[in-house]
Design an enzyme around this catalytic site. Structure first.
Site, PDB file in Angstrom:
ATOM      1  N   CYS A 141      69.149  59.971 100.048  1.00 55.20           N
ATOM      2  CA  CYS A 141      69.786  61.099  99.371  1.00 55.20           C
ATOM      3  C   CYS A 141      69.623  62.383 100.175  1.00 55.20           C
ATOM      4  O   CYS A 141      68.977  62.405 101.215  1.00 55.20           O
ATOM      5  CB  CYS A 141      69.159  61.296  97.999  1.00 55.20           C
ATOM      6  SG  CYS A 141      67.418  61.718  98.120  1.00 55.20           S
ATOM      7  N   ASP A 145      62.014  26.211 103.636  1.00 53.17           N
ATOM      8  CA  ASP A 145      60.714  26.076 104.263  1.00 53.17           C
ATOM      9  C   ASP A 145      59.717  26.537 103.200  1.00 53.17           C
ATOM     10  O   ASP A 145      60.088  27.230 102.256  1.00 53.17           O
ATOM     11  CB  ASP A 145      60.684  26.981 105.498  1.00 53.17           C
ATOM     12  CG  ASP A 145      59.286  27.180 106.008  1.00 53.17           C
ATOM     13  OD1 ASP A 145      58.600  26.176 106.216  1.00 53.17           O
ATOM     14  OD2 ASP A 145      58.878  28.350 106.199  1.00 53.17           O
ATOM     15  N   ASP A 189      60.664  26.773 112.154  1.00 54.50           N
ATOM     16  CA  ASP A 189      61.961  26.625 111.496  1.00 54.50           C
ATOM     17  C   ASP A 189      63.108  27.035 112.398  1.00 54.50           C
ATOM     18  O   ASP A 189      64.258  26.804 112.076  1.00 54.50           O
ATOM     19  CB  ASP A 189      62.046  27.532 110.251  1.00 54.50           C
ATOM     20  CG  ASP A 189      60.942  27.248 109.282  1.00 54.50           C
ATOM     21  OD1 ASP A 189      60.734  26.067 108.989  1.00 54.50           O
ATOM     22  OD2 ASP A 189      60.286  28.203 108.837  1.00 54.50           O
ATOM     23  N   CYS A 229      66.052  63.443 100.747  1.00 53.75           N
ATOM     24  CA  CYS A 229      65.364  62.669 101.788  1.00 53.75           C
ATOM     25  C   CYS A 229      65.704  63.227 103.163  1.00 53.75           C
ATOM     26  O   CYS A 229      64.834  63.391 104.020  1.00 53.75           O
ATOM     27  CB  CYS A 229      65.796  61.208 101.770  1.00 53.75           C
ATOM     28  SG  CYS A 229      65.637  60.409 100.192  1.00 53.75           S
TER      29      CYS A 229
END
Lengths: 52, 718
Positions: B35, B438, B620, B38
């Site tokens: 925003c 996994d 993986d 920020c």
């Protein structure tokens, strides 16, 4: 129909003006942060000259 | 839209540091900014630091670009931002794509030129359509030609170049009919305008075709670019440095600069930067990312350790045996390249549609030319009709049909925390009928929880001991005891024995918390921690794995969507069976090596299944690449993230079934769009074949079909 002699150059000039504005904004990083720009406008310290 | 983002010149260009005059810009990743406040906070905080010359936040990219005078580093800036309440990480500029994105800017400029020319020519054309005749019409045609010919020569160049490329390769891509239609229409209209014979001029059709198609191409590019830059950012977050013990004391170096024989220091909590052998120090090593094992293993001098493993408890000195591309990690990652076969075999929906469409259009317009020439004997008139067929059927809507849906769907997925990296990922995801998970790091968080623990005094003693260790099990125990409302018993002389546990003195008695062998417990294979108080039998504190948020929702949601769910893990069979039972997964296998996982996926594929692999570890990675589609959480290893099609940015797994549902919807919408585009053609082609097509009709068909298709895609975005 003589009015065309003025009207056609005028419409072309306006068209080129639009194209020129678009190219200027593209060159000056106006589209770099579309998300941020709409929030920045609300800030008092709004700085509309993004770094290139 | 992140449109023409990333053009800030300094972003990727880490300028060479010669003296104090030329300074590198610092890039900081701000994951939570959203925003105006920020932005203001970040810029004010950065600007207030001494040594900062300027700071600018880019909200679309969630980055700050800081120019400094060289006296302040990225780490100090990040600390300042975190004090101001904004999480911040330095980005490794070297690993981000270099240079501003010239491609997107170039396309935007071409769109601008085509748009300008289209509007001006359209104004003149409307006058012609509404009855301007004779000299006025000829003048308007000439002015149109003067605007359109240079505009097309510039803005249609991507299609012309694409057509030349695909003709050289001996293929008929989508670019060939596009380029042919644009070129022929322009040339023929120019000839009409110059001769003043009174035929149709198709300038506005050629220009609007170029404009709409460029817009489609731009959507496609910006979608892929946003994903690519975010992915580069993820990998730039892993700034891989190592502490080398050189002749002049410890120094920080990049891990790819390490050489075999170097001595490196690895502190608790750090990831090992290279393969090596422990020279000094004892510790626990977390191998979850490499093998899928949940429980850390003890390591002592002489033991081998591998890059990618995490050092948990004790400081180590390691002699490097293999570094850089030779590490086990890098070699496992190389497995990935050979596994990427399912991907390359996939033919996207747009390509398939183009494959049917391109030959059909050419045959139709050639047939129209031949038939009209034979019937009327006027070749010029026949050519006009053939060009009208090409223009009217031109895949304006076809070019927008798929990218517009991709952009809308990826945008919606991004807001739900999924980053789509590959252009065809959505289509592949939509075809999935088996999901393979996994276990460690994907279904579970990798940090243990306490399943059952003693009460009262024993728990207080255990808490007193557990506070002295950073081992994940000890931290879990401490959190458990605090939730139970216990305060720590006063344990004195507390010290951590790396690889074993913690010991100390309580009321004059020796107390220990740790492995079975350390505390005198009996190891029965279940994951447990033991508490030994002198003079009492050791207590067992059973550990359980923590499920990731939304794991059970994800499994239930996928099953409800009619998808088979499987669990393939490198961890022991007992641990796998327990998690499978908790989540209700019937098909679970444990103890698998990386190659076993790929083999399992291959056999599923051989049975005609399309598999979605969800995993995070190095074990993986090959499976992620071999599967039809894949998702990796962003907490996973860099290698896993780069092998996966989609990265899960949040913690919650329950978005996986949502993503699947959205991908299926998106695919349906793409097919729908292609049919819509085809429907316009079905109406327009007979008209064109009969020679009744006018530029006005072409303009109407083209814009209405493009708008219908775009609106249909936009419906998906909300």
């Amino acid at each position: 129909m003589n009015i065309l002699v003025f009207l056609i150059p005028v419409s072309l000039f306006l068209g080129f003006l639009g194209l020129g504005a678009f190219m200027w904004s593209l060159r000056h990083a106006q589209y770099d942060d579309m998300e941020g720009a709409r929030h920045r406008i609300l800030s008092d310290r709004n700085d509309d000259h993004p770094a290139r | 839209m992140t449109a023409a983002a990333c053009a800030c010149g300094g972003i990727a260009a880490q300028r060479p540091q010669t003296g104090a005059t030329v300074l590198p810009d610092i890039l900081i990743h701000l994951p939570t900014i959203h925003c105006a406040t920020c932005i203001a906070t970040a810029e004010r905080t950065l600007g207030a630091e001494p040594g900062v010359l300027s700071a600018r936040v880019n909200l679309s990219l969630k980055r700050a670009l800081v120019t400094t005078d060289g006296t302040i580093g990225a780490t100090e800036l990040c600390t300042a931002l975190e004090r101001a309440g904004l999480p911040a990480h330095p980005l490794d500029t070297g690993r981000l794509a270099t240079g501003p994105d010239a491609g997107a800017r170039d396309l935007l400029l071409r769109i601008g030129v085509a748009g300008f020319a289209m509007m001006n020519v359209m104004l003149l054309s409307v006058a012609v359509w509404s009855g301007a005749s004779d000299a006025t019409r000829d003048l308007f045609h000439l002015i149109s030609a003067a605007i359109a010919v240079p505009a097309i020569a510039y803005s249609a160049r991507p299609f012309l170049a694409g057509a030349v490329r695909s003709l050289r390769a001996g293929r008929l891509g989508m670019d060939v009919p596009i380029a042919l239609a644009i070129l022929l229409a322009t040339l023929m209209s120019a000839a009409e305008a110059l001769s003043g014979a009174g035929g149709h001029a198709w300038f506005e059709a050629a220009l609007s075709l170029t404009f709409f198609l460029l817009a489609g191409r731009y959507l496609d590019l910006s979608c892929r670019r946003a994903a690519r830059s975010a992915a580069a950012e993820l990998s730039a977050l892993d700034v891989a440095t190592a502490t080398r013990i050189g002749a002049a004391g410890p120094e920080a170096v990049r891990s790819d600069a390490l050489l075999p024989g170097d001595l490196i220091r690895v502190l608790p909590g750090q990831r090992l930067p290279a393969d090596g052998e422990i020279v000094e120090g004892e510790t626990d090593i977390d191998r979850a990312a490499m093998t899928g094992e949940t429980l850390p293993v003890a390591a002592a001098p002489g033991d081998a350790v591998a890059a990618g493993e995490t050092n948990l408890t004790g400081a180590l000195v390691v002699r490097v045996t293999r570094a850089g591309q030779d590490t086990q990690l890098a070699r496992l990652a190389a497995l990935v390249a050979t596994a990427e076969t399912a991907r390359s075999r996939h033919v996207s929906l747009a390509d398939r549609a183009g494959g049917i469409y391109a030959p059909l259009v050419h045959v139709l317009s050639a047939a129209a030319f031949v038939a009209w020439w034979a019937l009327s004997g006027d070749a010029w008139h026949a050519l006009g009709i053939a060009i009208a067929v090409l223009i009217i059927t031109c895949p304006c809507a076809l070019g927008l049909a798929v990218p517009a849906v991709s952009v809308a769907a990826s945008g919606r997925l991004f807001r739900r925390g999924l980053l789509v990296k590959s252009a065809t990922a959505l289509e592949r995801l939509a075809e999935v009928d088996v999901v393979v998970f996994d276990k460690t790091g994907t279904l579970t968080t990798g940090t243990p929880a306490i399943a059952d623990a003693p009460q009262g005094t024993d728990l207080r003693v255990a808490l007193g001991l557990a506070e002295g260790s950073d081992h994940p099990a000890a931290r879990a125990l401490a959190a458990h005891a605090r939730r139970a409302g216990e305060s720590p018993a006063p344990v004195e002389h507390r010290r951590e024995v790396p690889g074993q546990g913690v010991e100390g003195t309580w009321q004059g008695r020796r107390v220990r918390l740790g492995r079975a062998s350390f505390t005198g417990g009996s190891d029965d294979g279940t994951s447990a921690l033991w508490l030994a108080i002198d003079g009492q039998a050791p207590h067992r504190i059973r550990l359980a794995e923590t499920l990731r948020d939304g794991a059970s929702d994800a499994v239930a949601g996928l099953r409800a969507a009619g998808v088979r769910v499987m669990l393939l893990s490198g961890d022991g069979a007992g641990a796998v069976a327990e998690i499978a039972a908790r989540l209700g997964i019937a098909d679970a296998r444990g103890g698998l090596l990386p190659a076993d996982k790929v083999a399992a996926l291959d056999s599923l594929a051989a049975d005609g299944h399309r598999v979605l692999m969800v995993g995070d570890g190095l074990n993986d990675t090959a499976a992620l690449a071999a599967a039809h589609a894949s998702i990796a959480p962003h907490s996973g290893l860099d290698a896993a993230r780069s092998a996966a099609d989609i990265v899960l940015l949040g913690q919650d797994l329950s978005v996986v079934p949502e993503a699947l549902a959205l991908a299926r919807l998106a695919r349906r919408r793409m097919a729908q769009n292609l049919w819509l585009a085809a429907a316009y053609n079905v109406v327009a082609i007979p008209v064109a074949l009969m020679g009744a097509a006018t530029p006005l009709l072409a303009a109407l068909a083209m814009s209405t079909s493009s708008i219908t298709v775009s609106l249909n895609a936009v419906r998906l975005g909300r």
